[in-house]
Design a protein around this motif. Sequence first.
Motif, mmCIF file in Angstrom:
data_model
loop_
_atom_site.group_PDB
_atom_site.id
_atom_site.type_symbol
_atom_site.label_atom_id
_atom_site.label_comp_id
_atom_site.label_asym_id
_atom_site.label_seq_id
_atom_site.Cartn_x
_atom_site.Cartn_y
_atom_site.Cartn_z
ATOM 1 N N UNK A 36 -40.748 4.313 -1.721
ATOM 2 C CA UNK A 36 -40.173 4.312 -0.377
ATOM 3 C C UNK A 36 -40.797 5.411 0.482
ATOM 4 N N UNK A 37 -40.965 6.608 -0.082
ATOM 5 C CA UNK A 37 -41.555 7.713 0.664
ATOM 6 C C UNK A 37 -43.003 7.390 1.043
ATOM 7 N N UNK A 38 -43.770 6.860 0.087
ATOM 8 C CA UNK A 38 -45.182 6.550 0.372
ATOM 9 C C UNK A 38 -45.308 5.451 1.411
ATOM 10 N N UNK A 39 -44.401 4.488 1.392
ATOM 11 C CA UNK A 39 -44.415 3.455 2.437
ATOM 12 C C UNK A 39 -44.046 4.056 3.788
ATOM 13 N N UNK A 40 -43.160 5.065 3.782
ATOM 14 C CA UNK A 40 -42.845 5.764 5.022
ATOM 15 C C UNK A 40 -44.063 6.473 5.594
ATOM 16 N N UNK A 41 -44.868 7.094 4.718
ATOM 17 C CA UNK A 41 -46.101 7.744 5.170
ATOM 18 C C UNK A 41 -47.062 6.705 5.748
ATOM 19 N N UNK A 42 -47.157 5.560 5.082
ATOM 20 C CA UNK A 42 -48.009 4.491 5.599
ATOM 21 C C UNK A 42 -47.529 4.024 6.970
ATOM 22 N N UNK A 43 -46.212 3.926 7.129
ATOM 23 C CA UNK A 43 -45.670 3.548 8.426
ATOM 24 C C UNK A 43 -46.026 4.547 9.516
ATOM 25 N N UNK A 44 -45.941 5.846 9.191
ATOM 26 C CA UNK A 44 -46.339 6.874 10.161
ATOM 27 C C UNK A 44 -47.826 6.772 10.483
ATOM 28 N N UNK A 45 -48.632 6.456 9.454
ATOM 29 C CA UNK A 45 -50.063 6.288 9.684
ATOM 30 C C UNK A 45 -50.358 5.138 10.627
ATOM 31 N N UNK A 46 -49.617 4.042 10.464
ATOM 32 C CA UNK A 46 -49.793 2.901 11.371
ATOM 33 C C UNK A 46 -49.384 3.276 12.787
ATOM 34 N N UNK A 47 -48.329 4.100 12.903
ATOM 35 C CA UNK A 47 -47.915 4.573 14.226
ATOM 36 C C UNK A 47 -49.015 5.427 14.870
ATOM 37 N N UNK A 48 -49.649 6.284 14.087
ATOM 38 C CA UNK A 48 -50.775 7.068 14.600
ATOM 39 C C UNK A 48 -51.890 6.140 15.069
ATOM 40 N N UNK A 49 -52.143 5.101 14.292
ATOM 41 C CA UNK A 49 -53.184 4.139 14.660
ATOM 42 C C UNK A 49 -52.888 3.474 16.003
ATOM 43 N N UNK A 50 -51.632 3.125 16.241
ATOM 44 C CA UNK A 50 -51.284 2.460 17.504
ATOM 45 C C UNK A 50 -51.434 3.393 18.701
#
Length: 525
Positions: free
Chosen positions: A41-55
Motif C-alpha cells: 500500500x505504501x509503495x503504491x502511494x509513492x507511485x501515485x505521488x510520482x504520477x502526480x509529479x508527472x502530471x
Amino acid sequence: MQTISAPQPLLSLMALLPLAGALLLWAVPPLGRLARPLGLLVSLGVLGLGIRVLTLFDASQASTVQMAETRQWIPALGAHWALGVDGLGLAMLLLGAFLTPIVLLASWGDVPADRQARFTGLVLCLEAFIVVIFAARDIFLFYVCFEAMLLPVYFLIGTFGGPGRRRAALKFLLYSLAGGLVMLVGVVALMVNSIPAPDPTTGIAGGPSLLISDVAANLQVSQGAARWIFLSFFLAFAIKAPMVPVHTWLPDTAEQATPGTSVLLIGVLDKIGTYGMIALVLPLFPEASRWAAPVILVLAAVSIIYGGLVAIAQDHLYRLISYTSISHFGFMVLGIFVGSQVAANGAMVYMVAHGLSIAGLYLVTGFLARRTGTVLISELGGMARVTPLVAGTFLVSGLASIALPGLSGFVPEWMVLTGTFSVSTALGGVALAGVVIAAVYVLVPYQRVFTGAPDPSRTGTPDLEGREKLVLVPVIAAMLALGLAPAVLTSTLDGVAEQVSTTVSRQAAGDAATSASSATEGITK
C-alpha cells in the motif's frame, strides 16, 4: 541552471512516505503480520505521488529542473535539502516507484512471514533513498544518500540472500564504500574551492552553497585540480555503473541476492552511476570530461564486449544476467561520452529500458528457481513444455534485452549505435559486435533451458500462478509500451541529451577510435 519551484512538496512526500512506512514496521512489532499488504500500500502511494509529479511536469521544458524545493539544512557547510527533477530524474523516479511494488509482490513467497517486516521495511527504506538520490540538487545531500543507501542493500543481501550471501554483501559494501570514500575527497575539494558569488547589489559574497548549479557556476580550481576532482567522482560512478575493471562485485552479488533485491539494485540503483555522470560529472567538470572521454570510451567498448563474452560462458542464470548488464552499461556510458545528441538520448532511454528488461529476467528466473530448485543451465532443459508461460515471459524479457523491434530495448540501442557511428566508425563497429554477441547470450541459454524434451522428474511442475502473472504482466506491458511509443520518452529527454552532447567533444571520441579498436581486438583474441 534554471529551476521551477514546486506548488507542493511532492518530492519530499515521495521520500518521506516509504521511510515512515519502514520505521512504522520496525517500531511496531504487531504490524509485522500486515507487513506485506502495508508495504504494498505504501509503495503504491509513492507511485501515485510520482504520477502526480508527472502530471505537473512540463515536458516542453524537460531540460529545466522542475518541482524544485530548497530549504536550509546545514548552513555552515552550505548544504540544503534541495530536490527537483529534470526529464531524466523524473524518468528514474518513476522507474523506481513502478518497480518497488512489483518487487514486494514478487517476493511475497520468498521471505518467511516472521521476517517480512524486516524485508519490507528495508525495501521501503531503499525506495526513500532512490527518490532523494535521483531528485537531489545539492551535492552534499546526494553524497549522504549515496552512502546511506548501502545499508539497506547490504542487509537485503546479507540477511535474505543465498548460502554465500555474507561474503557477497561484504564485497558489495567494500567496493561501494571505496568508491564513496574517493568521492568524499572530491566533495570536500568542491566545498573548499567553490567561492560564493558576490551579491549583485551589495557586492558582498554570500554564504557557502553546495547546490549543483551554484558549484558549477562558482568553482575556482586549476585545470589539473579539476581533473583530479573529476576522477574522484567518476571512479565512484564507474563502480556503481558498473564498468570494467571495477565490476567484479556485481556477479557475486546477483548470484546470492534474492531476485527482488537484484531488480532494485541492478535495474534502478546501479543507474546512479550513469545518472551521476550526466547530472554531476558533466556540468561540474566539462573540460575534464572532454579530457577523459577517450579513455572512458575505450572502457565502455571493453565493457560491451567483455560483459557479453563472459555472459556466454556462464552456467548460472543469475550470473549470466549480471554479465549482460555489464555489457548494457557499456552501451549507456558509450552514448553519454561519445558526443552525439542522438546517442546521449538513446543512453538515457536505455537506462529505463534496461530497468524493465532486467526486472523481467530476474523475476521470471526467480519463479523458475522456485519450481525447479536450480538456476544452473546444465541442470535444466525442455521447460517450455512443462511451464510455457515461464518460457514465454523469459523469452520476451530476453528479446527486449537484445533490442528486438517493438520492445523496449530496440529504440535506445539503435539510437546509441547510429549516434556512435556518426562520430566514430570504429566505436560503432565495437557496439555492433556487442549486439551480435547479445543474441548469443540470450538465445542459446533459452534453447538449452526451455527447448527439447523435459526431464521426466519435471513433469507436473506448475506454471505461473495468479500472483506471478500479476507481477509480470505490467513489466511486459511497460516493455511493449516503451517499444511501440518511444517518442514519449525520447522527445522529453532530447533537451537533456543536447546539454550532454555539447559538453563532450566530438574530437575526443575520434581520438578514442584507434585505441578502442586495438583494445577490442585484444579481447576477442
